[in-house]
Design an enzyme around this catalytic site. Sequence first.
Site, PDB file in Angstrom:
ATOM      1  N   HIS A  11      -3.602  -5.525   0.845  1.00 34.71           N
ATOM      2  CA  HIS A  11      -2.963  -5.790   2.138  1.00 34.71           C
ATOM      3  C   HIS A  11      -2.976  -7.280   2.487  1.00 34.71           C
ATOM      4  O   HIS A  11      -3.877  -7.720   3.220  1.00 34.71           O
ATOM      5  CB  HIS A  11      -3.717  -5.044   3.243  1.00 34.71           C
ATOM      6  N   GLU A  17      -1.283  -8.713   4.663  1.00 32.69           N
ATOM      7  CA  GLU A  17      -1.144  -8.872   6.122  1.00 32.69           C
ATOM      8  C   GLU A  17      -2.483  -8.738   6.839  1.00 32.69           C
ATOM      9  O   GLU A  17      -2.594  -9.044   8.019  1.00 32.69           O
ATOM     10  CB  GLU A  17      -0.112  -7.866   6.665  1.00 32.69           C
ATOM     11  N   CYS A  34       0.836  -1.206   0.000  1.00 29.76           N
ATOM     12  CA  CYS A  34       0.000   0.000   0.000  1.00 29.76           C
ATOM     13  C   CYS A  34       0.872   1.259   0.000  1.00 29.76           C
ATOM     14  O   CYS A  34       1.549   1.531  -0.978  1.00 29.76           O
ATOM     15  CB  CYS A  34      -0.974  -0.048   1.174  1.00 29.76           C
TER      16      CYS A  34
END
Lengths: 79, 224
Positions: free
Chosen positions: B200, B202, B86
């Site tokens: 994302h 994660e 990002c």
Amino acid sequence: MTAIINISLKTGVLDSQGKAVHHALDSLHFSGVKDVRIGKQIIVKLDETDKNKAMTDVTKMCEELLANTVIEDYEIKLV
Amino acid sequence: MKVTILQFPGTNCEYDTQHAFESLGANTEIVWHKKESLPSDTDLLVVAGGFSYGDYLRSGAIAKFSPIMKAVSTYANNGGKVLGICNGFQVLTEAGLLPGALKRNDGLHFISKHHNLKVINNDNIFLEKLNNGDVVNIPIAHHDGNYYIDSDGLKELEDNNQILLKYTACDGEILNPNGSVDSIAGVCNKEKNVFGLMPHPERAMESLLGSDDGLAMLQGFLKA
């Protein structure tokens, strides 16, 4: 000396903000608007009094930080 | 396996990233941007998401001048593995470590939702646990995620298998949320050691929280 720097998206890179504003002008019945481009203006006050030197410095500022030359063009005016 | 995670003023995904990699068994260290060197045992450097320097001027534009960034460039140029997520992707493009640029989403809105992505090239450490054509579901959360590269640059990406992921629908058909050229969601450099993506992974580590498709992505780095 003051440098007035105008930064805008390159021709060919879609300016979605400009396009949205163009649509808004259309809906307000402003006819004959061909294109709208939105950019930003950065005003830098300089100690430098030599125009050529100032232009060299400000160009370097634009290349290194103020503009992203992958997507943006810049125009410098010294006053 | 040591994962070093960069923290700029305004970074806000460093702890999610830390949690994700630690849950996979990695050691992690968060490094403040004022430092001038990276831990010498770094196996993977992550530039985490957020809003470094408030996205002032352009997303990632100021962060590239932080003291730590010289070490980041040296690390990347020596073949060290770097992942930008990002805002991290934006920082890496601004720093010239990845090609192209990220501009304002075409719809002008901040987009925050789960999105499907198709794996385009898996011949790299990041996506090698996935197959080309696989569709994964990963959250996106960005305002400036509209990937731009000129046509010559795009051809180069295609020729060198540098396009990692594209935004699609769940059936793998192109579905472009933000206007990115060729619906590109992530790219790598020619040498395939620097990776950047807007979504994302994660945030996709637990099926209970919507998706665990990020596991296979981040695991790719762990065999290093």
